[in-house]
Design an enzyme around this catalytic site. Sequence first.
Site, PDB file in Angstrom:
ATOM      1  N   THR A 194       1.232   2.076  -5.488  1.00 32.41           N
ATOM      2  CA  THR A 194       0.534   0.794  -5.385  1.00 32.41           C
ATOM      3  C   THR A 194       0.044   0.339  -6.749  1.00 32.41           C
ATOM      4  O   THR A 194       0.131  -0.845  -7.092  1.00 32.41           O
ATOM      5  CB  THR A 194      -0.654   0.929  -4.417  1.00 32.41           C
ATOM      6  OG1 THR A 194      -0.152   1.225  -3.111  1.00 32.41           O
ATOM      7  CG2 THR A 194      -1.474  -0.344  -4.358  1.00 32.41           C
TER       8      THR A 194
ATOM      9  N   HIS B  39       0.823  -1.204   0.000  1.00 37.51           N
ATOM     10  CA  HIS B  39       0.000   0.000   0.000  1.00 37.51           C
ATOM     11  C   HIS B  39       0.858   1.257   0.000  1.00 37.51           C
ATOM     12  O   HIS B  39       2.050   1.230   0.322  1.00 37.51           O
ATOM     13  CB  HIS B  39      -0.918   0.016   1.229  1.00 37.51           C
ATOM     14  CG  HIS B  39      -0.225   0.421   2.499  1.00 37.51           C
ATOM     15  ND1 HIS B  39      -0.183   1.721   2.942  1.00 37.51           N
ATOM     16  CD2 HIS B  39       0.476  -0.301   3.408  1.00 37.51           C
ATOM     17  CE1 HIS B  39       0.497   1.787   4.077  1.00 37.51           C
ATOM     18  NE2 HIS B  39       0.909   0.568   4.376  1.00 37.51           N
ATOM     19  N   CYS B  40       0.217   2.376  -0.372  1.00 40.03           N
ATOM     20  CA  CYS B  40       0.825   3.693  -0.230  1.00 40.03           C
ATOM     21  C   CYS B  40      -0.192   4.587   0.456  1.00 40.03           C
ATOM     22  O   CYS B  40      -0.829   4.150   1.420  1.00 40.03           O
ATOM     23  CB  CYS B  40       1.295   4.245  -1.574  1.00 40.03           C
ATOM     24  SG  CYS B  40       0.056   4.279  -2.883  1.00 40.03           S
ATOM     25  N   THR B  41      -0.379   5.814   0.010  1.00 39.05           N
ATOM     26  CA  THR B  41      -1.335   6.697   0.661  1.00 39.05           C
ATOM     27  C   THR B  41      -2.726   6.570   0.044  1.00 39.05           C
ATOM     28  O   THR B  41      -3.712   6.414   0.752  1.00 39.05           O
ATOM     29  CB  THR B  41      -0.852   8.162   0.589  1.00 39.05           C
ATOM     30  OG1 THR B  41       0.352   8.279   1.365  1.00 39.05           O
ATOM     31  CG2 THR B  41      -1.896   9.112   1.163  1.00 39.05           C
TER      32      THR B  41
END
Length: 246
Positions: free
Chosen positions: A150, A142-144
């Site tokens: 992602t 995941h990222c933000t």
Amino acid sequence: MISMSMETDSHLLHLQGAYNVRDLGGYAARNGRHTCQNVFFRADNTAALTADDIRELRDRGITLAIDLRSRLEAREQPSRLAGAEGVHYVQVEMLDEISSNGFRDFPPSLTVMYKDNLDKAQASFAQVFHLFAQNSGAALFHCTAGKDRTGMTAMLLLELAGVPDETIIADYAATEEYMQPVFSGIVKHMHTLGVEVPDYALRSEPDVMEQTLAYLRSRYGDARQYLLSGGVTAEELDVILSRFVA
């Protein structure tokens, strides 16, 4: 906007603290194969996951969580998966010129940013795939927003698995719909700070991923060649595929 939600809604996990957590299993691949469920999950920010959310992820077999955010992002919004029982949390820092720079100094386009990331973050992508190969359970990355860093990781994983381009593109484009509640809040917040977020930065247009796939192939051949040239071994890729494609 082209709606592609029908092909992706069945992959979405309905969690309380995240909007864009999806199982990459269940997609058709070449030669009559398909990707397996409960092996790889893409996600947005995991900082607000509830105890029930974490329990569901663990019930789905997740033993590895890879955080692609910058150190600053992770420090400001710590992942709830860091320290979660039975989950190995690893941060693989990958900068994206949008979230990781505080929504300032935007790149000229997402296509330019994705091409730059393929060229400049090859070692980081390779590290992610090293971790995939070493993990015996399911993995979440995941990222933000679960869109750019992602999205590119998901692209490489699905392309490696032989998933058709139209499915890879639909999987990428779906983020725009799922993240609307978050994106609208980001725009309002940044506006109060005097920052105007360009419209493209919070979208996931199909043609962006189409152009990124074309660049991947013209410069590197395909996902397998890209990862091999980044230091992932053929044996590691075979291990990943043996678990992900059936």
